[in-house]
Structures are given as structure tokens and as C-alpha cells.
Scaffold this motif. Structure first.
Motif, PDB file in Angstrom:
ATOM      1  N   LEU A 129       0.819  -1.218   0.000  1.00 46.75           N
ATOM      2  CA  LEU A 129       0.000   0.000   0.000  1.00 46.75           C
ATOM      3  C   LEU A 129       0.852   1.268   0.000  1.00 46.75           C
ATOM      4  CD1 LEU A 129      -2.888  -0.903   2.503  1.00 46.75           C
ATOM      5  CD2 LEU A 129      -2.674  -1.381   0.038  1.00 46.75           C
ATOM      6  N   ILE A 130       0.319   2.307  -0.655  1.00 48.82           N
ATOM      7  CA  ILE A 130       0.928   3.643  -0.615  1.00 48.82           C
ATOM      8  C   ILE A 130       0.034   4.526   0.255  1.00 48.82           C
ATOM      9  CG2 ILE A 130       1.493   5.710  -1.952  1.00 48.82           C
ATOM     10  CD1 ILE A 130       2.068   3.916  -4.350  1.00 48.82           C
ATOM     11  N   GLY A 139      -3.075   4.177  -2.400  1.00 48.96           N
ATOM     12  CA  GLY A 139      -2.514   3.693  -3.653  1.00 48.96           C
ATOM     13  C   GLY A 139      -1.793   2.393  -3.382  1.00 48.96           C
ATOM     14  N   PHE A 140      -1.079   1.890  -4.367  1.00 48.88           N
ATOM     15  CA  PHE A 140      -0.286   0.679  -4.125  1.00 48.88           C
ATOM     16  C   PHE A 140       0.866   0.566  -5.120  1.00 48.88           C
ATOM     17  CE2 PHE A 140      -3.934  -0.450  -6.789  1.00 48.88           C
ATOM     18  CZ  PHE A 140      -3.335  -1.075  -7.869  1.00 48.88           C
ATOM     19  N   SER A 141       1.914  -0.171  -4.687  1.00 48.52           N
ATOM     20  CA  SER A 141       3.042  -0.494  -5.563  1.00 48.52           C
ATOM     21  C   SER A 141       3.037  -1.988  -5.805  1.00 48.52           C
ATOM     22  CB  SER A 141       4.377  -0.104  -4.902  1.00 48.52           C
ATOM     23  OG  SER A 141       4.436   1.287  -4.675  1.00 48.52           O
ATOM     24  N   ILE A 142       3.181  -2.386  -7.062  1.00 45.78           N
ATOM     25  CA  ILE A 142       3.319  -3.800  -7.392  1.00 45.78           C
ATOM     26  C   ILE A 142       4.450  -3.922  -8.401  1.00 45.78           C
ATOM     27  CG2 ILE A 142       1.417  -3.615  -9.077  1.00 45.78           C
ATOM     28  CD1 ILE A 142       0.860  -6.612  -8.513  1.00 45.78           C
ATOM     29  N   GLU A 143       5.360  -4.863  -8.161  1.00 47.37           N
ATOM     30  CA  GLU A 143       6.591  -4.942  -8.954  1.00 47.37           C
ATOM     31  C   GLU A 143       7.200  -3.534  -8.985  1.00 47.37           C
ATOM     32  OE1 GLU A 143       7.567  -7.870 -10.930  1.00 47.37           O
ATOM     33  OE2 GLU A 143       5.954  -9.122 -10.160  1.00 47.37           O
ATOM     34  N   HIS A 146       3.956   2.028  -9.495  1.00 49.01           N
ATOM     35  CA  HIS A 146       3.406   2.743  -8.350  1.00 49.01           C
ATOM     36  C   HIS A 146       2.092   3.402  -8.799  1.00 49.01           C
ATOM     37  CE1 HIS A 146       7.377   2.028  -6.730  1.00 49.01           C
ATOM     38  NE2 HIS A 146       7.874   2.572  -7.830  1.00 49.01           N
ATOM     39  N   VAL A 147       0.986   2.974  -8.184  1.00 52.53           N
ATOM     40  CA  VAL A 147      -0.349   3.330  -8.678  1.00 52.53           C
ATOM     41  C   VAL A 147      -0.968   4.375  -7.750  1.00 52.53           C
ATOM     42  CG1 VAL A 147      -2.636   2.415  -9.209  1.00 52.53           C
ATOM     43  CG2 VAL A 147      -0.577   1.051  -9.703  1.00 52.53           C
ATOM     44  N   MET A 148      -1.251   5.550  -8.305  1.00 50.22           N
ATOM     45  CA  MET A 148      -1.661   6.685  -7.478  1.00 50.22           C
ATOM     46  C   MET A 148      -2.911   7.366  -8.036  1.00 50.22           C
ATOM     47  SD  MET A 148       2.175   8.038  -6.570  1.00 50.22           S
ATOM     48  CE  MET A 148       2.708   8.067  -8.271  1.00 50.22           C
ATOM     49  N   ALA A 149      -3.530   8.194  -7.208  1.00 45.86           N
ATOM     50  CA  ALA A 149      -4.778   8.868  -7.586  1.00 45.86           C
ATOM     51  C   ALA A 149      -4.512   9.985  -8.588  1.00 45.86           C
ATOM     52  CB  ALA A 149      -5.441   9.435  -6.340  1.00 45.86           C
ATOM     53  N   MET A 158       0.723  11.197  -2.389  1.00 44.07           N
ATOM     54  CA  MET A 158       1.212   9.836  -2.623  1.00 44.07           C
ATOM     55  C   MET A 158       2.635   9.833  -3.176  1.00 44.07           C
ATOM     56  SD  MET A 158      -2.144   7.805  -4.053  1.00 44.07           S
ATOM     57  CE  MET A 158      -3.509   7.369  -2.944  1.00 44.07           C
ATOM     58  N   VAL A 159       2.937  10.779  -4.069  1.00 39.30           N
ATOM     59  CA  VAL A 159       4.317  10.910  -4.557  1.00 39.30           C
ATOM     60  C   VAL A 159       5.245  11.160  -3.377  1.00 39.30           C
ATOM     61  CG1 VAL A 159       5.883  12.392  -5.896  1.00 39.30           C
ATOM     62  CG2 VAL A 159       3.720  11.634  -6.895  1.00 39.30           C
ATOM     63  N   GLY A 160       4.784  11.986  -2.439  1.00 38.17           N
ATOM     64  CA  GLY A 160       5.567  12.257  -1.235  1.00 38.17           C
ATOM     65  C   GLY A 160       5.759  11.017  -0.377  1.00 38.17           C
ATOM     66  N   SER A 161       4.811  10.069  -0.447  1.00 46.33           N
ATOM     67  CA  SER A 161       4.943   8.820   0.309  1.00 46.33           C
ATOM     68  C   SER A 161       5.911   7.848  -0.368  1.00 46.33           C
ATOM     69  CB  SER A 161       3.578   8.118   0.441  1.00 46.33           C
ATOM     70  OG  SER A 161       2.644   8.939   1.116  1.00 46.33           O
TER      71      SER A 161
END
Lengths: 244, 244
Positions: A129-130, A139-143, A146-149, A158-161
């Protein structure tokens, strides 16, 4: 060693129709430049399952990181999470940790965790999770994706996370000279200097201001001495140059 | 019959570094929407021969039209024309008609037609020139690819020269309702209405304004009666909706 590379995938009909002007690319580009991760390609696709899957697969194979924006909300046209799961051929379902985040938030706000909101807890298997400090739904990261709103305030949070957790390279230093001459006058000496200083990336970005032609000459390099040597040659060749 | 499709290819390191914010995508998107040509994909690549060639080939195979911006000036980093020639495996050289345009202009202005300026007369074999009423140096169309400058004033003028010559489809009509409710509240009824009116494209574009969540619900269709029926259902379901 070369810097890590990245691509961005913007998902959304509204950008392609011109109704909404994208604000996320410029923000991500600046953060990645600061982190010394080289943004090398951007794609914008419509809200179409197959097009998202194809773009994610192509970009994640080619670059070290892929950042997506858009399509992870609760409405019928939010199809990004399913497309990402399909791109990596993994399952997707409501996940306990994401559900707990939404339950805590809706409980605190006294609002209903309805089916639509619960869609935002659907996470592809194996994703991380992001954090979303703005509106909770993660959001979430897979492989390496990075999937964000898409909503800029949420995207930026989310970029900041995410970005500070990624390994960066060697930061580029840049110097910009503005020359109020048409590129046709600048180009000859500029090409010679670019050839002489091949270790410095020298770009010419023309503009028209009040009907007059000019160009910003941007020199970029990770080595300060090499950069300064190129800029000294530019200033000698173009006495009109003003550092920006 | 479905509308013609299009892609845009933005060429330039300066967009990917975040130094320059692209203004051409939004402009082209609006003009294509007016012309009923569906912009379906955008790519942004760096000033790299191989990356430009790959993107041009992929996009020109997949979509009816491709519009490129950037990299056709006189400086060493302007490599688009050569990359386009390579993408279509045709030759490229200074061409008499393009050279004549530049000769006439430089003669009139009393400036030199030097080697750098003459590079802007290098046109891939078989291309058709695109008129540039702002700064004379032409763009060109080859096969289904329209190659234009990156400076917004010049890009816009070239779009004005090309787009009106292309066959368009059936214009979409759109109506936008602003609803000051979180998407989590809107999503359930909205999904039902989208399903009922499958011939109308209904998108939900969330925003945060002064800390409050809302969404613009955009309905698009080429048939006025079908569009109005969908919007009537939306207004009945969401008494808060205000037409924009």
C-alpha cells in the motif's frame, strides 16, 4: 553508474478530451529530477482496460519505475486497479489492511462504508500500500509500478509517500542562459560547443516573447567543473547571454 | 461510423525534466474534440533518435493520425525530422520548396540563410509541407504523421493549418453536472445510470475544493435526445447537481 529511469502513465479520458489540463506530470517530473531518477517517457491513455494493460506492460518492462495517476476512485469508470492486476496476471480483491483503513476513516467521519467506497480497498495480490494522508483510500506499488490517484492534492501526497523510499542516482546540476537571439543565429556556435563538451547535456529551448525570438540554453551535468567549463564557453561565444 | 482516431507525440527533454510545462497537448486536444477526431493516446519522449523512431512507428500503425510537437528547429538537439525519415525508411535532404520559403523570408528580413537555418528545410522524401504563418520554417505531413514545432505560438498556427484539412467524424455533445458530494456517495446511483444509458459516455472527475470533495459528471454522446435522457436521470438522482 547511470541514474535509475522512470516512466509515467496518466490514465483518463478527461485529459485526452482537453476538458482537464494535467497538473501531475510537471509535479512528478520535478520531484524525480530532485531525486536523480530520470523520467524518460510519459504516456496518456483513455479509460480503457486493454489500453491500460498494454501501456503498463510495455513501460514496466522498459524502465526501472512506472508511476501511474488516475482511475483508482469508487466510480464505475475507475478501472485502473483491475487493469494493473491483469497486466501482472495476479488476482485482485478487497484486502483486510486497505479495508481497515477505510473502516477507521468512515467510522470516524460517521459516513457509510458502502460498496462503492469498498471498491477502493481492492488491491492486486502482492502489492504494497501507498499511504494517502489526504483522503485515506490508499494507492499501491506492485513490482516496479506505483499506482496513485489523479486528483492533484492526493497524487502529490502519494508521490511524497513513495519517491523518498526509492534509490536515486547522482543529481544533475544545471545552469540556464537566456539569449535574446533567434535560434538560427545561435545554432552554429552552440553546436560546436555541444560537441566540444560532450559530457554536458546542452539543450536549446526557443521562445517567442513580445514578438522577439530567443532561447534558453540549459546545460546539465553531474560534474560541477565540467558544467562550468561549458557555460564559460557559451558566455564567451554569446556576450548577450544572461544567466537565469 | 466511429470517429477518426489520433495520437500525439511530444518530443523534448525539457518536458520530462519538469523545466517546461507542456501547453500544446491541451490546445490540440480541444481542437481535435471540436473536429470530432478522437485523441486516444499521448506519448512524451526525450530527444533520443531511437525513442522517437519507436514511438512514431507504434503510434502511426495504431491510430488514424499522429501529431508531433518539438525538435524541428535549427539547433543540434533538433533531431525530429531525421527520426521521422528513419521511422518511414525514406531519405531526407534540403528540399527546394522549403528552401525557397526560408530564402524569401531571410532575404526580406535581411538576415543570413546560414547552415543552421538551412537545416529547417530538410524534409523527408514524399512529405507535404505544413504552413507556418508565424516563423516561416515549415512543418510537414508524411503518411499519417503531422510534424510540428514545439514553441506554442508556432504549434498552434501549424495545428490551424492542418486540422481543418482532415476529415472529422460526428461531433460529441457534452453536458457537465457538478455535484458537491464525495464520489463514494455518488458512485452507486451513478453506476446504475451509466449502465442504463450505455450509449452515453459518463465520466466522473473528482475534485477537492476548499477541503470539500465533489465531482464533475460529464456525459458525452453524439445524439442529443439520448444525452438529455441520461442527464435527466442524473438530475433526478442527485438534486444537488448543478449544470456547469
Amino acid at each position: 553508474m547511470a541514474n535509475p529511469t522512470a516512466a509515467m502513465l496518466v490514465i483518463g479520458d478527461e485529459i485526452l478530451s482537453g476538458r482537464t489540463k494535467d497538473k501531475n506530470l510537471g509535479f512528478l517530473a520535478e520531484r524525480l529530477t530532485e531525486a536523480a531518477i530520470d523520467l524518460r517517457e510519459v504516456r496518456i491513455v483513455d479509460d480503457n482496460h486493454k489500453n491500460i494493460v498494454m501501456a503498463v506492460q510495455a513501460l514496466s518492462k522498459r524502465w526501472d519505475h512506472v508511476f501511474t495517476s488516475g482511475g483508482i476512485g469508487p466510480t464505475h469508470d475507475d478501472i485502473t486497479a483491475d487493469a494493473i492486476a491483469a497486466a501482472f496476471a495476479v488476482g485482485i480483491d478487497v484486502r483486510a489492511d486497505a479495508r481497515a483503513l477505510l473502516e477507521h476513516h468512515t467510522g470516524k467521519m460517521g459516513i457509510e462504508l458502502n460498496d462503492a467506497r469498498l471498491r477502493m480497498a481492492r488491491i492486486p495480490d502482492g502489492a504494497v500500500l501507498i499511504d494517502n494522508p489526504v483522503s485515506v483510500a490508499p494507492g499501491f506499488s506492485i513490482e516496479n509500478v506505483h499506482v496513485m490517484a489523479g486528483v492533484p492534492a492526493v497524487f502529490q501526497a502519494m508521490v511524497g509517500s513513495v519517491v523518498p523510499t526509492l534509490a536515486g542516482g547522482q543529481p544533475l546540476i544545471s545552469r540556464t542562459l537566456r539569449i535574446d537571439l533567434p535560434e538560427g543565429v545561435i545554432a552554429g556556435p552552440l553546436g560546436d560547443i555541444a560537441l566540444k563538451h560532450a559530457d554536458v547535456a546542452i539543450g536549446s529551448y526557443p521562445f517567442i516573447l513580445n514578438g522577439n525570438f530567443g532561447a534558453n540554453i540549459v546545460s546539465r551535468c553531474s560534474d560541477r567543473a565540467a558544467l562550468d567549463a561549458a557555460v564559460a564557453d557559451l558566455m564567451a561565444a554569446f556576450p548577450e547571454a544572461r544567466e537565469q
